[in-house]
Each structure stands twice: as structure tokens, then as C-alpha cells.
Write a protein that holds these residues in place. Structure first.
Motif, PDB file in Angstrom:
ATOM      1  N   PRO F  82      48.969 -15.189  16.426  1.00  0.00           N
ATOM      2  CA  PRO F  82      48.210 -14.161  17.151  1.00  0.00           C
ATOM      3  C   PRO F  82      47.390 -13.258  16.215  1.00  0.00           C
ATOM      4  N   THR F  83      47.971 -12.848  15.103  1.00  0.00           N
ATOM      5  CA  THR F  83      47.212 -11.955  14.215  1.00  0.00           C
ATOM      6  C   THR F  83      45.996 -12.657  13.615  1.00  0.00           C
ATOM      7  N   THR F  84      46.079 -13.977  13.417  1.00  0.00           N
ATOM      8  CA  THR F  84      44.899 -14.703  12.942  1.00  0.00           C
ATOM      9  C   THR F  84      43.822 -14.722  14.019  1.00  0.00           C
ATOM     10  N   LEU F  85      44.218 -15.001  15.243  1.00  0.00           N
ATOM     11  CA  LEU F  85      43.230 -15.071  16.321  1.00  0.00           C
ATOM     12  C   LEU F  85      42.587 -13.708  16.570  1.00  0.00           C
ATOM     13  N   ILE F  86      43.360 -12.646  16.396  1.00  0.00           N
ATOM     14  CA  ILE F  86      42.776 -11.300  16.522  1.00  0.00           C
ATOM     15  C   ILE F  86      41.677 -11.111  15.484  1.00  0.00           C
ATOM     16  N   ALA F  87      41.933 -11.537  14.247  1.00  0.00           N
ATOM     17  CA  ALA F  87      40.918 -11.402  13.195  1.00  0.00           C
ATOM     18  C   ALA F  87      39.700 -12.271  13.505  1.00  0.00           C
ATOM     19  N   VAL F  88      39.934 -13.469  14.014  1.00  0.00           N
ATOM     20  CA  VAL F  88      38.836 -14.380  14.362  1.00  0.00           C
ATOM     21  C   VAL F  88      37.923 -13.751  15.423  1.00  0.00           C
ATOM     22  N   ILE F  89      38.531 -13.266  16.485  1.00  0.00           N
ATOM     23  CA  ILE F  89      37.733 -12.694  17.581  1.00  0.00           C
ATOM     24  C   ILE F  89      37.023 -11.427  17.112  1.00  0.00           C
ATOM     25  N   ARG F  90      37.702 -10.618  16.333  1.00  0.00           N
ATOM     26  CA  ARG F  90      37.079  -9.395  15.813  1.00  0.00           C
ATOM     27  C   ARG F  90      35.837  -9.726  14.982  1.00  0.00           C
ATOM     28  N   ASP F  91      35.966 -10.711  14.085  1.00  0.00           N
ATOM     29  CA  ASP F  91      34.824 -11.041  13.235  1.00  0.00           C
ATOM     30  C   ASP F  91      33.666 -11.620  14.037  1.00  0.00           C
ATOM     31  N   VAL F  92      33.978 -12.435  15.044  1.00  0.00           N
ATOM     32  CA  VAL F  92      32.917 -13.000  15.887  1.00  0.00           C
ATOM     33  C   VAL F  92      32.183 -11.878  16.627  1.00  0.00           C
ATOM     34  N   VAL F  93      32.943 -10.971  17.231  1.00  0.00           N
ATOM     35  CA  VAL F  93      32.318  -9.900  18.006  1.00  0.00           C
ATOM     36  C   VAL F  93      31.501  -8.981  17.103  1.00  0.00           C
ATOM     37  N   GLN F  94      32.060  -8.633  15.941  1.00  0.00           N
ATOM     38  CA  GLN F  94      31.323  -7.735  15.041  1.00  0.00           C
ATOM     39  C   GLN F  94      30.062  -8.414  14.507  1.00  0.00           C
ATOM     40  N   SER F  95      30.113  -9.730  14.277  1.00  0.00           N
ATOM     41  CA  SER F  95      28.902 -10.450  13.855  1.00  0.00           C
ATOM     42  C   SER F  95      27.822 -10.341  14.929  1.00  0.00           C
ATOM     43  N   LEU F  96      28.218 -10.566  16.172  1.00  0.00           N
ATOM     44  CA  LEU F  96      27.244 -10.546  17.273  1.00  0.00           C
ATOM     45  C   LEU F  96      26.728  -9.127  17.515  1.00  0.00           C
ATOM     46  N   ALA F  97      27.610  -8.152  17.386  1.00  0.00           N
ATOM     47  CA  ALA F  97      27.198  -6.758  17.563  1.00  0.00           C
ATOM     48  C   ALA F  97      26.111  -6.397  16.547  1.00  0.00           C
ATOM     49  N   ARG F  98      26.261  -6.906  15.350  1.00  0.00           N
ATOM     50  CA  ARG F  98      25.298  -6.647  14.273  1.00  0.00           C
ATOM     51  C   ARG F  98      23.871  -7.030  14.665  1.00  0.00           C
ATOM     52  N   HIS F  99      23.748  -8.077  15.480  1.00  0.00           N
ATOM     53  CA  HIS F  99      22.412  -8.571  15.818  1.00  0.00           C
ATOM     54  C   HIS F  99      21.847  -7.922  17.076  1.00  0.00           C
ATOM     55  N   GLY F 100      22.642  -7.121  17.739  1.00  0.00           N
ATOM     56  CA  GLY F 100      22.161  -6.476  18.956  1.00  0.00           C
ATOM     57  C   GLY F 100      22.617  -7.132  20.247  1.00  0.00           C
ATOM     58  N   PHE F 101      23.543  -8.094  20.168  1.00  0.00           N
ATOM     59  CA  PHE F 101      24.099  -8.612  21.424  1.00  0.00           C
ATOM     60  C   PHE F 101      24.884  -7.492  22.090  1.00  0.00           C
ATOM     61  N   ARG F 102      24.690  -7.342  23.392  1.00  0.00           N
ATOM     62  CA  ARG F 102      25.340  -6.239  24.120  1.00  0.00           C
ATOM     63  C   ARG F 102      26.326  -6.741  25.160  1.00  0.00           C
ATOM     64  N   HIS F 103      26.384  -8.059  25.357  1.00  0.00           N
ATOM     65  CA  HIS F 103      27.281  -8.628  26.371  1.00  0.00           C
ATOM     66  C   HIS F 103      27.834  -9.934  25.828  1.00  0.00           C
ATOM     67  N   VAL F 104      29.099  -9.935  25.426  1.00  0.00           N
ATOM     68  CA  VAL F 104      29.721 -11.142  24.871  1.00  0.00           C
ATOM     69  C   VAL F 104      30.736 -11.646  25.880  1.00  0.00           C
ATOM     70  N   TYR F 105      30.478 -12.848  26.373  1.00  0.00           N
ATOM     71  CA  TYR F 105      31.255 -13.419  27.471  1.00  0.00           C
ATOM     72  C   TYR F 105      32.050 -14.610  26.922  1.00  0.00           C
ATOM     73  N   PHE F 106      33.328 -14.427  26.722  1.00  0.00           N
ATOM     74  CA  PHE F 106      34.178 -15.530  26.280  1.00  0.00           C
ATOM     75  C   PHE F 106      34.563 -16.349  27.506  1.00  0.00           C
ATOM     76  N   LEU F 107      34.279 -17.635  27.473  1.00  0.00           N
ATOM     77  CA  LEU F 107      34.734 -18.515  28.554  1.00  0.00           C
ATOM     78  C   LEU F 107      35.911 -19.313  28.002  1.00  0.00           C
ATOM     79  N   ASN F 108      37.061 -19.072  28.587  1.00  0.00           N
ATOM     80  CA  ASN F 108      38.317 -19.529  27.992  1.00  0.00           C
ATOM     81  C   ASN F 108      38.922 -20.702  28.748  1.00  0.00           C
ATOM     82  N   GLY F 109      39.584 -21.583  27.999  1.00  0.00           N
ATOM     83  CA  GLY F 109      40.234 -22.734  28.602  1.00  0.00           C
ATOM     84  C   GLY F 109      41.737 -22.770  28.431  1.00  0.00           C
ATOM     85  N   HIS F 110      42.329 -21.717  27.817  1.00  0.00           N
ATOM     86  CA  HIS F 110      43.748 -21.783  27.447  1.00  0.00           C
ATOM     87  C   HIS F 110      44.463 -20.491  27.813  1.00  0.00           C
ATOM     88  N   GLY F 111      45.394 -20.589  28.739  1.00  0.00           N
ATOM     89  CA  GLY F 111      46.139 -19.414  29.164  1.00  0.00           C
ATOM     90  C   GLY F 111      46.810 -18.677  28.015  1.00  0.00           C
TER      91      GLY F 111
END
Lengths: 247, 247, 247, 247, 247, 247
Positions: F82-111
Motif C-alpha cells: 500500500p505505501t508503494t501504491l500511495i507514492a505511485v499515485i502521488r507522483d502521477v497526480v503531482q506530475s499532471l498537476a504540474r502541467h495544468g491538468f485540473r481533473h484526473v479521473y482514475f478508471l479502476n479495475g481492481h477492488g
């Protein structure tokens, strides 16, 4: 039986006939204009203490702080980051595992803790799962006092659509049952608070100016709290006993 | 004034005339054959609550778990790793800083917390120190209830060389003052527990078979506890007021 | 016997008759207008090297950087965050444990390291304490060169109340004994620096404009340094030998 | 000019005409049957000190421990995990950035540090890159003393295919130049050590039973060390000056 | 044979005759005005899939994100901090180790991943190296598709000094071979992009305004891509087979 | 519009008219005797790609690995702590935020990702919430493809009580729609797999010997998959558009 008021020989003795323990876990966060900041800790604490007394189950000290970053826009809220709460829960569970506890039952009072606690449990299990070891770890259960069947039925009967999801009349009533001197009946404007998702603390405060979500806590009362208390004790007692019996 | 029993508008109002808060911090760990597992949390809690009542100071919920890895050889002890406790203290302080608290006074009941709390404070200050920023952070104080001047004098008068350093008659007396029903006078063998350093939990248990270090808690009494309570309230009240006045 | 100047077969041989090692640990931080930035590393290093030579004890390379966030307001200071220093000490101890060292004696020159090192030791012990394993870990001791009995007596005799607590005439004298060319006798204004607590680097610099705390290093001299050196070597040698003999 | 032997006013003055600093970084690890455990720290240290003296450049204390997990099968080796070394380098760079250093030149003696240092630099830059901030950070360079042009030519001339890649005659010669009393000429069997990749410490020791990789350090000599020293000082001086001149 | 398109009984069966797996690892980052953001993931993916088909080797899903903080100044780049990528690689390797894979072959498409992956491997090995345990861990290899011998010869033949080091005509050709519809031949100004080192994302964008380093991707073509694809498949197939045969 | 197949100028242009992005997130884990290991990544990937094509929305590369520690008892499963996945999602979101994305929609396949992703979002928001800063961060949504209204209705119609909760006929049908060659109709024994909670990987495998939970994937078919695909594309398209329109 409260862990804090026991000696270690008491616990050594207890473990000979039971390997279960209740751990109340809550939060320290705003609960609207007339709700107590300790609401989410007080509710599972009073229920767990009652269960402990009635059936001689051991109750750990309450974990008073939870994952409540979104409430930090309101004075008095204290929060753990999710990664901090994961470490807290991991250390608590590993401490208890060390002594031979086999059933750790968290009784929770704060919806915001659920996801992080679930992640914490998976983090704990990961040690065995990645290594292929099979170190003995206790069964873990994370139950919300407000989700018990009797409580749900009663909340709906008492407050119907005025329950909402934060600073609910149910939880506020239960704290007033526990601390009647703290009861502050109050008419709120608007009667029902708005409902929506939210992001960080500033966003939360913009959306919910007085802190409530979807609730009308003006309906709260000591009497309702007493009924909810009995309902939750019955729900929890039953669920805890089923949990420690199973293996 | 207890944070848990307040509403957020109460705290907003409080901050207009005071920016200080007391945070009781303890541990959940064995305290010898007749000492309560909650001793180190109960002591600072009852003292802080009394100070809060007498001068209207705000008291946060008690941080019940501390750095107690060495006690994990005795059933019932629950501990945080030092790095967990650092995260816990950092999140608490940063939460309070967010609201404008300028003086955070930890009242501590467990010697094992001191070093880690000191490291936590330095970790908190490192954010400013490494970046050169000057974000407003509260002044931090970590005071041990058992080190106050009045308490020290009284402990020496009451117990002299039988005080020891863990499961002391002073702390056990204070818990019995708080919970007289939990008092369990008991003669221990040997009268004075051994003293030495220690390493991990197994090493600790080998050195101190019943959990005590250098103490004779058979001297504990409710009366001594009442006197120590008053001494500690006076010590803490004075020290807290000097702390919030400074700056 | 210096680890850096040994070969691995030398160490293999050494371990057959001794399992002790000295690890000098210091800091790289301002020491007032005429004190060396390396003071806290140099002092334990020269003492440890002398002990190593006199009794054939092994001395690890000096850990030159410590927990010194509060000194970062002065040019040249280099610091580790507490959590970094915890990782550093953990890795050093685990490396030495791997080879069969059973007694690791840190000789410290910086008060700011004490709490974090204590937390690091507890973090190391936590692995065994939480898991219930009993992996062989060395005994750990963290001794401050300036706290030895002979050193304390001599400092008091030499400098009495002018010793202070940072940039002290004792530590500055000892560095001048080690590096006489670096001696810079200097009259300071005020003669005695102020004393108080402090928080982050900016706060420290405001309180102690030239970096000293409570000290008058104008009293420092090479001669005093030579006497302190001999005192500290005697203190450390005795304490180290007692440590490795004990089990 | 050595940072450890300077005062903070010295550094304040230095920063008015230069913003560069050399940071020797090495390792504490086995270097074969007759190589010093400190080889990788000693080599960059003596070269950096000479450069510092010749051109008045500031030299930080040596970072004596590196990423050397694979050497832990040999007594005396001390290593940092990669994540520890990343934290160490981050804290050092951020400390220096705080004072206005604009060019931080790590002079490295250990191949095993290269990848982790590179990762550490990227971790440092990530703060700006992810946030979009442009906090002033120094230019960073990580240079290996053994990769300088003059050193490469000379090593090839002196040792050709006997150089190998660990416990090389070049590095051992340089340490003997620095510490002639530690020179231990020795014939080794086999003359040339085996070469291959490796994984963890046990794997390393199985593949390279005496610790060397592909080298014949029996060719080492003080004279060769003196020539390599001068070559490396010339290489480093030139490279450092180009680095601090560039912007 | 693709892991994602297999069932667990397939993998159980596969492990009876092979313990090797290919893991494509890339990055999601700008590749100049006409290069695809997925270039570094697409290249190793198509090569690994072809190798998997030709010799029945198992191929894991592609790790699409890498250490690319320096590209975050260009829209669309997504990066992991080095410490995140270390955790990612550690978890992947430990998962595969759990099942009995003994040879994990990362086929990489991004130079920026190399150092961090190397650090990750050392972090993984550190568990055994520090503890002295010998838990079975797979052999690890990190190979860059663009460094294979056949690819290097062909790139030089095709593009000589116009290859450069980022957004190279070779990698862009290979992506066009994979996705011919995405080919966007384009004349660039200047023809050859500048070359130099770089620090954070803002620094990178200042130095390389259109994202390329030292390359002329106007030379890219689908035909070149097809030839490079065959060369890389041959290189990788040979290298992978040697890797899994070795022990 | 796929991010991997775009250039950075494409994304710069895209951001001028939309600030939304879809991020498929799945897992690599066993899905019973005839389900694909990539099921949870394939499902959201094919749906997201279709949505991206139909409305010109940008789709990031799929995050193929998730929180699946409990599946590690079955060959081929790869998981993040879990702590790895938290870091993964954080880095992805912060990367996208940097470019001006304002709506990040994760479409998930795994409960199994839901709780950890929820914790990751709170970790991301904590930066603002604890500091009181208001750095611009995108709105975040985590939607499960299998929870869309049309999909729920259709699953119930198609499979009723045979759907279960892991290796469901719905998800397996959808992967067969995407990869018809991988369809492996199979009769399973027992027809319906058992249902219960679970803890670590060994516990999971004991409870669910063939990997399924409560499901009968023998009902899966390509035709059902095609209908579920269209239902999910319609659900997701609608939900994504509502998300990016809202503010």
C-alpha cells in the motif's frame, strides 16, 4: 476490562482464556457548531468500554487521532497523514501480535479512517505475503459503531433523512449520552447542511461552512443517545463475539 | 477545558485570548506486578486536566502510546517505533500550528518518550532550518510531570531511595489517586528491583523479571498519590503559564 | 588500530580476541567566532584514536555530520535531519553486527546528537522487540567525551562558569591541542554568551548572534586542550574497557 | 581550505568570492588481502585536500561510508542502504544550498556510490521539478578521482590489464602514497582476481574469495601512488575550476 | 507469452521449465516535437513481446513510468521520484521471487532509469547483505534495448552523429515501426539539438527548448525502425538466453 | 487520444481546451483457473481507450500493478505494498498537476486498489491541509468500471448470483471481448467459489484454492463481454464528462 487499568499479570492471565481485544479508534475533528471535537473518539470508546464490562473483554486505550486532513480548516482539528496512521496501526497490531492476541477488533467512530485502516491492514499482511513467511498475525476486523444493524435501524427511525454524513444527530446524541453536561441543543441554519464530495481542508470549508455534511444535528438529544448507546453495545457485543469465536 | 469536549467555535473563541495548549503524552506498558499498564498516560492526563480546569487552559486528548519497545516482552504493552512516534508528534504539532496555536506544551509521563520527542521536535524544525523559510511554528515544550520541583522534593521525602526509575511508588500512587479502585497494595520480592541499562524487549525481561527497575512500589498509597497530584498540578500550572507568557 | 588503515584479514583476526569497536561521531557546525566548524568531530576523533593506539582497540572512521539543524543559520554548518541520522546509525550498527561485533561504543562530541542517537538505538532494538525474534545485536553505548568524570572535574577547574554549553572553552581547547595551527585566541564581546533554549535555525541565530551559548571561549588554550585530551583519553579508555568486559 | 578547520566567519568571507565546495565521498569496505578498508575514502580525501590547498578551494569533511552492501561479507565493511545514502546526500546538499553554495563538487572514490548518488541528485531536483517551484539549488557534480584523463592514462601505463575493478593497484598505490606505513606489498594467488557481476554480499564473497575483482594489487607501490596522486590532483583541479566557472 | 494474457495455472506450468521473465520498463516523457511521449515504454515493450513470442519467454506488463523528473517542464510527462521507483522495482522483484522466478530481466528504454534501477537492485540485495540471511532472490539484469551490439552498429550506420541522446532518430524510428500511423516526419530547427548536462525540469527546458538532446529525429523512418526492431530482438533474445542459462 | 501516442506539443494544445485526463489503473494478479492475470488492467484500459476515442479525451498509460498482496500465493501475481501504491499515485497526480491538468479521473479495475487510492488522495491533499497553503491541485476521481449503473444492471441480468467478487464472469467476459483468442470456456468445480474475508496471501489461498471468490466464471462469454464493454463505455463517458464539467 480496560487495558490501561490492568497489570501485566492480569493480561497474562486474560490471554489464557481469550485472545481478543477491542481497540477504539476515532478522530479529533470539528463536528459542526454544536458537536464535540472528540465525537468520533468518544462514541467507540463508550461503546467499547460497555462491551468490555458486560462480557469481560479487554479494551485497549482509545486511538484518539485519525485521518482527518479535510477538517484542518476548522480550529481544534488534529489529524494524521494517511502514512502516519498506517504506521500507527501497524505498530499497535504488531505489539499485540507479540503477546499472542489472535483477534484484534478495531471499533471505529470516523468514516475517514476506513480506507487508511484498510490500507494499513494490507501493509501488515504484506510482510508475510511478499516473503512467503507465515508469521502468526492476529485476525483483524475494523467495524464502525454507526454501521451496526440495530444502530442503522434506530438512526433511520429517529432521524431519517436528517442523519447526513458528518456531525450526524446520531453521533452527537451518543456523545451527549456519554457527557450530558456537554449537550448543547441548537437550531441551525440551514437546517440540513449541504452534501457533496470534497478534497483538501480549504475545499471542505468552502463547501461546508459550518462543518456539517448533510445533517441536522438540532435533532440530537440525550434520550436518543441512550437508545443508540444500547443499540451499539448490542451490535458490537454480538459482532465481537462472532469475530473471536471464528477462526 | 478539554479539546474533545469543545466545539470548533469554542476553540476559535479560545484562540482569541490564548494560543497555548497542553498535550498529555504517555505510554501503554507494563508497570510491574501491581502497577497499571496505563500509568504513564494516566498520570499526565489527570494532572493536565486539573491544570486545564483551574486556569481555563485547553487540553488535547491524551496520546496514549509511546516509545516502549523495551517493554514488549510483557503482555499488554503497546509501543510505537521511534520513527512512528516522530511522525505522530509532527502531525499533531503541524495540525495545531495550522490553527494558530503558538505554544504547545507536551506533559509527559514516560521517560522513554523523551529522546524520541526531542528528535521529533528537531525534525519539525528542520523544515524551516534546511529551507531557510520562516514558516510560523509554535514554541514547543516537553515537560515530564515527575521532574517538577515540588514533585521531586515530595518523592524524595516519601520514598527516598525506593523510588527507582520504572514502576516507581510515585507514579503508582498517582494512578491510585486517580483510580482508587485500582489500588493493589502488594509486597514484592525483592523489595527493591534491580537497576541497569537494557537493550531490546527480551534483554529487558531477562534483567527485570517482574518489570520494575530499581523501585519498591509496595510503598505506594492513595494518600501519597493525592499529595503528588497536588504537587504536580502546582508545578505544571506554574511552568505552563511561564511558557505561554514567554515570547 | 584504525579500521580505515586495516585490511579485512586484520579485522578477521581482531575479532578473534575482541568484539569491541569505537565509533567517533560528531557534527559539522559553527562553533562561534573562533571555534572550528569541525570541533564536535575532531574532539571524539582524537580521543578515540589515542584510546585505540594505547590499548589496541579498533576505531571506525568518524561520522562527521550530526543532528545540527539549529546551526544552519551560520555558514558552513552541515546537518542531518533526525530521521536521516537514525538511518545512518542503524546501517552502521547492522553492518558491524553482521561481522560479529558485540560491543559498539559511540564516542560523541555533539550534544545535539544524543536524543536522536538514543532514538536510533531504540529503532534498532525494535526489530527484535516487535517480532519477538532474538537476532544477535551488539550492545550499544553512546558516551559523550565531555561528560567523563575527569573531564568534568578539569573543565570546572579550568573554566568554571565560563564553560557554557556551545563553543565551550573545553572543546575549543581540545581542537587546538589537536590542530595547534588553528588556534585563534580572541577576546569576545560579550565575554559570556547568552543562554536559553532555541527552536529552528533562524530562532537560534536571533538568540545567539555569534553562535556561542553561555560560553567564553576566549579562555581556551592549547595547554588546557592537552590536559583535557589526557583526561578524556583516561575517561574513555576506562569506560570502553568496562563496556566490552560487561556482557 | 578545510571546512572542519575553519570558523563560520571564515566561510562567510569565503562565500563572498567563491560559491564552490569539494565534498570527498568514499566507502568503508574491504579492498582485498592487502588493501586498506578506508581506500575509497582516503583516495578522494587526499586529492581533495591537495586541490583545496593549491587553489584555496573549500573542502568539506569526507563522507566515509557509501553504498557497499555487496562487501558486507568481509569483516570491517560498513555500508549504507541506497535509501540511506540518498537521504545523506540530500541533507548535505540542502545544508550547503542554505548558505549560498552554488557549486557542490563531490569527489568520489567508490564505483558503488555512482548510481545511488545519481539517484540522490534526481531526488533533490524532484522537489522543484514536481512542484514547479524554482528554489535556488546548487549545481551538482559527481566526479570519480580514478576516471580523470591523466589518471586513466597513467593507470593504463602502469598496470595495463592488471588494474581490474576492485582493489586495483592504482587505488592501493594512492593510499600507500598517503599512508606509506600502511604499504604491504604482497604476492597474491591467483595473480589476477576473477571478474564478473555480483548480487548480494554472500554472492560477492563466493565469486571473489579474497575480495578483489579482476585486479593484481601486488603491482601497487608508493612511487606509483605518488604519480597517481599528482595526476589526480591535476585532473581534479582542472575539472573543479571548469565546474565552478560554468553556470 | 504475456503474463497479462496468461492464467495462474499457465504460470505454474511455465515455472516448471523456466524461471526467467522479461520486464519491459520505460517512461512517459516528452520526446521532442515529433517523438511520442510513450517512446521509452513502447520500444522495450515491442521488443520484449517479440522475444517472448519467438522463444516462449514470459513477458510481464510494461512498467510505463520512470525516473523522469527533468522532463516535467514539458506537458504530458509523468515521473516517479527515485525513491518511488526504488519501491516499485523492489515490490515487483519480491513478488516474482515469491513465485520462484530466478532470473528477472528488465528490458529498459530510458537512460534516466538506469541509476535508480541500479540503486533499487542494491536496496533489494541489502536485505540479505545486512542481515546475513541468504533468502533466495532472483538474479537481476537491467539491459537497455538501445545498447545491444547489433542496435549500436545499426544506429551508427543509420544516423551517425545525428543520433544524440534524447529523442534519438533510432528510438523514434522504432516507435514508428510499432505505430506507423503515429509517424510524423518533420524538419527541425536547429537540425541538431544542443547537448549538455542538466539539473531540474526548469533547467532542462531552458537548455533544450524543444526537448531533444543532441539528436536529429528528422532522420527517423519506419524502415529504419523495422531494421532496429529486428536488431534489438536479436540482441535481446541472445542476451536473455545467456542470462537465464547462467547461474 | 492516448498520451503515449502523443507528442508534447499535442498535449500543450490539448490543455488549451480540456484539463481532464483518464488514468486506467489495474492489477496483475491471478483471476482463477481461466481468467487472465491482466484482467484488472485490461478492463479499464479498453474502456478508457474507447472513451478517449469517442470524445477526444486524453488517456494516460495504464498503471498495471496494484495493491494485491493477498494474491501473491498464486504464481504470476505482482503487487505493490500500500505505501508503494500511495507514492505511485502521488507522483502521477503531482506530475499532471504540474502541467495544468485540473481533473484526473482514475478508471479502476481492481477492488483491492480502492482503499489505498483513497488514502493516496488524502495523502496528496494533506500537503495543503497541514500547511494551510492552497497550491492548485486537480480534482481527483476514482471510479470502478464495474460499478457503473449500466454495468451493474447488465451484470445482474447476465449472471445474477453467479457474479461473485473475484474472477467474476463480467470481468472475464470483458477481457475476452478485448482478447477473443484468450477466451477459455471451462467448467469449474465447485461451480460457485466460496466467499469470505481473508488476510494475507497464504490465508487467501487456503480459503480460495483456485483463486475465485464467490463467482462462476464458466458463464463468461465474448458476447457478454461485448455488451459489458458498451455498457461500461457509456457509463464512463457520462461520468467523466460530468466530472470535468463540474468544478
Amino acid at each position: 476490562m480496560r487495558l490501561q487499568l490492568s497489570t501485566w499479570p492480569d493480561i497474562q492471565h486474560y490471554l489464557q482464556h481469550s485472545t481478543g481485544i477491542l481497540v477504539p479508534i476515532g478522530s479529533t475533528e470539528q463536528h459542526g457548531p454544536n458537536g464535540l471535537i472528540g465525537t468520533d473518539a468518544i462514541c467507540p470508546e463508550v461503546v467499547a468500554h460497555a462491551v468490555g464490562e458486560r462480557i469481560g473483554a479487554l479494551v485497549a486505550p482509545t486511538l484518539n487521532i485519525g485521518m482527518a486532513q479535510h477538517h484542518l480548516g476548522f480550529p481544534g482539528s488534529i489529524a494524521f497523514r494517511p502514512t502516519t496512521l498506517i504506521a500507527v496501526i501497524r505498530d499497535v497490531v504488531q505489539s499485540l501480535a507479540r503477546h499472542g492476541f489472535r483477534h484484534v477488533y478495531f471499533l471505529n467512530g470516523h468514516g475517514g479512517n476506513v480506507a487508511t485502516a484498510n490500507a494499513a491492514f494490507a501493509e501488515i499482511h504484506s510482510d508475510n505475503s511478499f516473503s512467503g513467511r507465515e508469521d502468526a498475525m492476529p485476525a483483524l476486523r475494523f467495524a464502525n459503531w454507526y454501521m451496526g444493524q440495530r444502530v442503522q435501524v434506530l438512526s433511520r427511525e429517529l432521524f431519517a433523512d436528517s442523519e447526513g454524513s458528518h456531525a450526524t444527530p446520531s453521533e452527537i446524541s451518543l456523545t451527549w449520552h456519554a457527557y450530558p453536561d456537554c449537550a448543547r441543543p441548537m437550531t441551525l441554519e440551514p437546517r440540513l447542511a449541504p452534501s457533496s464530495g470534497f478534497a483538501d481542508a480549504a475545499d471542505y470549508r468552502r463547501r461546508f461552512p459550518d462543518g456539517r455534511i448533510g445533517s441536522d444535528p438540532s435533532l440530537a438529544s440525550v434520550d436518543a443517545g441512550t437508545r443508540l448507546f444500547e443499540a451499539s453495545v448490542a451490535d458490537t457485543l454480538e459482532d465481537y463475539q462472532a469475530f473471536v469465536r471464528a477462526d
